[in-house]
Motif scaffolding. Sequence first.
Motif, mmCIF file in Angstrom:
data_model
loop_
_atom_site.group_PDB
_atom_site.id
_atom_site.type_symbol
_atom_site.label_atom_id
_atom_site.label_comp_id
_atom_site.label_asym_id
_atom_site.label_seq_id
_atom_site.Cartn_x
_atom_site.Cartn_y
_atom_site.Cartn_z
ATOM 1 N N LEU A 75 0.816 -1.205 0.000
ATOM 2 C CA LEU A 75 0.000 0.000 0.000
ATOM 3 C C LEU A 75 0.856 1.264 0.000
ATOM 4 O O LEU A 75 0.509 2.252 -0.654
ATOM 5 C CB LEU A 75 -0.947 -0.001 1.198
ATOM 6 C CG LEU A 75 -1.912 1.184 1.318
ATOM 7 C CD1 LEU A 75 -2.825 1.267 0.093
ATOM 8 C CD2 LEU A 75 -2.734 1.076 2.589
ATOM 9 N N ILE A 76 1.949 1.232 0.712
ATOM 10 C CA ILE A 76 2.776 2.435 0.808
ATOM 11 C C ILE A 76 3.440 2.761 -0.542
ATOM 12 O O ILE A 76 3.872 3.891 -0.780
ATOM 13 C CB ILE A 76 3.820 2.285 1.920
ATOM 14 C CG1 ILE A 76 4.226 3.662 2.433
ATOM 15 C CG2 ILE A 76 5.039 1.480 1.461
ATOM 16 C CD1 ILE A 76 5.081 3.610 3.675
ATOM 17 N N ASN A 77 3.481 1.740 -1.416
ATOM 18 C CA ASN A 77 4.036 1.952 -2.766
ATOM 19 C C ASN A 77 2.930 2.020 -3.835
ATOM 20 O O ASN A 77 3.200 1.870 -5.027
ATOM 21 C CB ASN A 77 5.017 0.823 -3.119
ATOM 22 C CG ASN A 77 6.263 0.842 -2.240
ATOM 23 O OD1 ASN A 77 6.878 1.904 -2.090
ATOM 24 N ND2 ASN A 77 6.636 -0.300 -1.687
ATOM 25 N N ASP A 78 1.715 2.203 -3.389
ATOM 26 C CA ASP A 78 0.594 2.284 -4.329
ATOM 27 C C ASP A 78 0.766 3.519 -5.232
ATOM 28 O O ASP A 78 1.053 4.625 -4.748
ATOM 29 C CB ASP A 78 -0.716 2.387 -3.552
ATOM 30 C CG ASP A 78 -1.914 2.347 -4.470
ATOM 31 O OD1 ASP A 78 -2.305 1.233 -4.870
ATOM 32 O OD2 ASP A 78 -2.445 3.430 -4.762
ATOM 33 N N GLY A 121 -5.730 3.276 7.056
ATOM 34 C CA GLY A 121 -5.729 4.673 6.652
ATOM 35 C C GLY A 121 -4.357 5.142 6.217
ATOM 36 O O GLY A 121 -3.344 4.470 6.449
ATOM 37 N N VAL A 122 -4.357 6.332 5.549
ATOM 38 C CA VAL A 122 -3.085 6.939 5.131
ATOM 39 C C VAL A 122 -3.122 8.424 5.482
ATOM 40 O O VAL A 122 -4.195 9.045 5.596
ATOM 41 C CB VAL A 122 -2.865 6.764 3.608
ATOM 42 C CG1 VAL A 122 -2.743 5.311 3.234
ATOM 43 C CG2 VAL A 122 -3.981 7.432 2.806
ATOM 44 N N TYR A 123 -1.941 8.919 5.697
ATOM 45 C CA TYR A 123 -1.801 10.368 5.893
ATOM 46 C C TYR A 123 -0.828 10.865 4.827
ATOM 47 O O TYR A 123 0.279 10.325 4.697
ATOM 48 C CB TYR A 123 -1.279 10.678 7.292
ATOM 49 C CG TYR A 123 -0.716 12.075 7.412
ATOM 50 C CD1 TYR A 123 -1.561 13.200 7.341
ATOM 51 C CD2 TYR A 123 0.658 12.273 7.577
ATOM 52 C CE1 TYR A 123 -1.023 14.469 7.439
ATOM 53 C CE2 TYR A 123 1.185 13.537 7.683
ATOM 54 C CZ TYR A 123 0.344 14.638 7.614
ATOM 55 O OH TYR A 123 0.878 15.910 7.704
ATOM 56 N N VAL A 124 -1.288 11.901 4.062
ATOM 57 C CA VAL A 124 -0.448 12.498 3.006
ATOM 58 C C VAL A 124 -0.184 13.936 3.438
ATOM 59 O O VAL A 124 -1.127 14.752 3.537
ATOM 60 C CB VAL A 124 -1.132 12.447 1.629
ATOM 61 C CG1 VAL A 124 -0.233 13.068 0.575
ATOM 62 C CG2 VAL A 124 -1.484 11.003 1.273
ATOM 63 N N ARG A 166 -5.432 0.380 21.716
ATOM 64 C CA ARG A 166 -5.551 0.147 20.260
ATOM 65 C C ARG A 166 -4.173 -0.216 19.711
ATOM 66 O O ARG A 166 -3.149 0.340 20.114
ATOM 67 C CB ARG A 166 -6.104 1.372 19.573
ATOM 68 C CG ARG A 166 -7.464 1.787 20.101
ATOM 69 C CD ARG A 166 -7.875 3.171 19.613
ATOM 70 N NE ARG A 166 -8.157 3.169 18.171
ATOM 71 C CZ ARG A 166 -8.449 4.256 17.488
ATOM 72 N NH1 ARG A 166 -8.482 5.445 18.098
ATOM 73 N NH2 ARG A 166 -8.712 4.177 16.191
ATOM 74 N N LEU A 167 -4.156 -1.181 18.788
ATOM 75 C CA LEU A 167 -2.927 -1.656 18.172
ATOM 76 C C LEU A 167 -2.859 -1.188 16.719
ATOM 77 O O LEU A 167 -3.841 -1.331 15.981
ATOM 78 C CB LEU A 167 -2.862 -3.189 18.230
ATOM 79 C CG LEU A 167 -2.570 -3.815 19.598
ATOM 80 C CD1 LEU A 167 -2.782 -5.321 19.532
ATOM 81 C CD2 LEU A 167 -1.141 -3.518 20.038
ATOM 82 N N PHE A 168 -1.672 -0.684 16.344
ATOM 83 C CA PHE A 168 -1.491 -0.162 14.995
ATOM 84 C C PHE A 168 -0.201 -0.693 14.394
ATOM 85 O O PHE A 168 0.813 -0.824 15.098
ATOM 86 C CB PHE A 168 -1.421 1.373 15.003
ATOM 87 C CG PHE A 168 -2.730 2.048 15.362
ATOM 88 C CD1 PHE A 168 -3.620 2.416 14.375
ATOM 89 C CD2 PHE A 168 -3.047 2.306 16.684
ATOM 90 C CE1 PHE A 168 -4.805 3.042 14.701
ATOM 91 C CE2 PHE A 168 -4.234 2.921 17.018
ATOM 92 C CZ PHE A 168 -5.125 3.294 16.028
ATOM 93 N N PHE A 169 -0.272 -1.019 13.092
ATOM 94 C CA PHE A 169 0.921 -1.152 12.262
ATOM 95 C C PHE A 169 1.090 0.204 11.563
ATOM 96 O O PHE A 169 0.188 0.645 10.830
ATOM 97 C CB PHE A 169 0.755 -2.249 11.217
ATOM 98 C CG PHE A 169 1.026 -3.624 11.735
ATOM 99 C CD1 PHE A 169 2.126 -3.871 12.533
ATOM 100 C CD2 PHE A 169 0.184 -4.692 11.419
ATOM 101 C CE1 PHE A 169 2.381 -5.134 12.995
ATOM 102 C CE2 PHE A 169 0.436 -5.941 11.871
ATOM 103 C CZ PHE A 169 1.554 -6.174 12.689
ATOM 104 N N ILE A 170 2.211 0.863 11.733
ATOM 105 C CA ILE A 170 2.442 2.181 11.124
ATOM 106 C C ILE A 170 3.745 2.123 10.336
ATOM 107 O O ILE A 170 4.766 1.655 10.844
ATOM 108 C CB ILE A 170 2.500 3.294 12.191
ATOM 109 C CG1 ILE A 170 1.158 3.358 12.947
ATOM 110 C CG2 ILE A 170 2.817 4.635 11.555
ATOM 111 C CD1 ILE A 170 1.125 4.377 14.053
ATOM 112 N N GLU A 171 3.685 2.599 9.105
ATOM 113 C CA GLU A 171 4.860 2.609 8.231
ATOM 114 C C GLU A 171 4.898 3.978 7.521
ATOM 115 O O GLU A 171 3.866 4.498 7.074
ATOM 116 C CB GLU A 171 4.761 1.489 7.205
ATOM 117 C CG GLU A 171 6.056 1.217 6.486
ATOM 118 C CD GLU A 171 7.107 0.605 7.407
ATOM 119 O OE1 GLU A 171 8.297 0.956 7.250
ATOM 120 O OE2 GLU A 171 6.748 -0.223 8.292
ATOM 121 N N THR A 172 6.089 4.543 7.421
ATOM 122 C CA THR A 172 6.266 5.865 6.794
ATOM 123 C C THR A 172 7.124 5.748 5.541
ATOM 124 O O THR A 172 7.888 4.779 5.382
ATOM 125 C CB THR A 172 6.925 6.844 7.779
ATOM 126 O OG1 THR A 172 8.217 6.365 8.097
ATOM 127 C CG2 THR A 172 6.090 7.004 9.040
#
Length: 587
Positions: A75-78, A121-124, A166-172
Amino acid sequence: MRGLSDLSRLHVYQKVIIVFVAMMLPVYLINLWMNMSGVSFMKKGFSDSILSNVQFYSNQLNDQFTFVRTLQLQLINDPDLLKLSFLGGQLNGFDDYQLVNRLRDRLFTVRDSSDYLANVGVYVNSFGRTISTQGGIAQLPNSEYSLISRYTEQKPPQPIYYDEGRLFFIETANNGSIVVYMELSSKNLEATVSNLVKLYHDSGALLVDGRQNSAISVMTGGPILNEMKAAIAKRGDAERSVDSYMLTANKQNYMVAQTHISALGLTLYTYMNQNEVTEPLKRFNAWFTVLSFVSLAIVIMFSYSVNLMIHKPLKKLIRAFKNLETDNLIVSLQQHGDNEFSYLYENFDRMVLKLRHSIHENYEQQIALQHSELKQLQSQINPHFLYNSFFNIYMICRSGDLDSASTLAQKLGSYYQFITRSGREEVTLDEEYRHALDYCDIQGIRFSNRIEVEAEELPELCKPLEVPRLIIQPLVENAFEHAFESGARRGNIYMKAAFTGGILSISVEDDGSTMTDESLLEMQDKLDHVSQLPEKTGLLNVCRRIQLRFGEQSGVFVSRSSLGGLKAEIRIHYEEGEQHVPDLDRR
């Protein structure tokens, strides 16, 4: 050797029981070993099953979250996400709407690909908004961005972010201009973890990060958590696929299993009360307890049977033999039935009957021989004193002391009247004691009263006791002749009698100085073996006559007197019914 000697002295039935128990013991031990082995095998089976379940679910979780992480990296390379980040605020109108919608659809697709995803979700940064399946398109600031922004404060960043339950996977990407976050479904994760422990009441599971922060916990509670935290701090984060160990809390044993889920960066811990796990095994212990009681009952019943069928009949036979040893021939064993003991009892009765006939045939001859020996021993003592007495009268008459000669003659007449008055072999102790005192008076005249005789009053209890005639006088005579004959020194003789516990004791002591320790030991040795000596005079005569009448435990015993000389003591052991008054009509 001593143990074997002690074993040989046991009764036959005791030996039989010991052999039976020794034969039963291996069977019992084998059952004990089988029970313990079975319990151990089942415990190991339970433990292996639990560890297998933990490993299975941990592998399942690891595979699922590896897949989720892969989706996140894709997803991060979408292209749409990268385009949105590149164009940012330059987009407008219909193009903006299509790009954002395609990206949002992509987020829903990713979320629906796994049951463990609750929100994607994503943050741009250039777009200035967050796009998520739960919050939609939201301008800053908003709650999701506030949560994501705190992630950047972690040093170093963790693969999973835990905040407010709450548990999150977060990647930047692109230096933080793009942030892809995936919220895990705590509900579904708890449901999966609860499958490990739902069968047991006192159990629990939790996911813990490297800082010992609990991300997910199921059915946890009680003092076991403190023990687990201490164990985790001591053991560290487990990197092995699966591991287990035991902990004790509140006197309860718990089996703890742990496995590391690399995709989450968390460690899964499960604990279960061993008593609950091993509850089915208590049936084995109950059955083994029943077996133990049954074995004990068998031993008791066997012991009782052996005692009833073997020991009691043997004891009855032995008791009959012991009665026979005491010359009691009025004994008979009667047994009904047809067995080995009936045969033994019947032949025992026949043997006793034959003994009665033999003893009856030889009784008169045996008594005659014993009476002859008694008469022979007694006849040796009568002339011994007569010779000395006549010589004393002769010497006193020559000295002109007619009063002393008269007194001596009177005492001598009374003395010989006692020993020749009748054929009775036994007299009362009162008569025998007075006769000894008459002898002392005679000897007092002979020794010119330089020998003082002190005689205690005869106790009333002793007076009617029957004793052989002429047993005290030889002891007094021995004191006069052997203690004071050789010198002109003055001396003392002390006499007393007592009757205690069925034993009559008559002692004569002197303060003479002629008896050496060697002579004393030699005399006692002769008295101990008096039946083997060919010549029996004096104390030996008395000792032998007493033993013939009252048995080997009675007799004459010598020792050192408290006065310094010799102490000669007569001991007579009376059996019950023997200490009776003689028939006076026989005189």
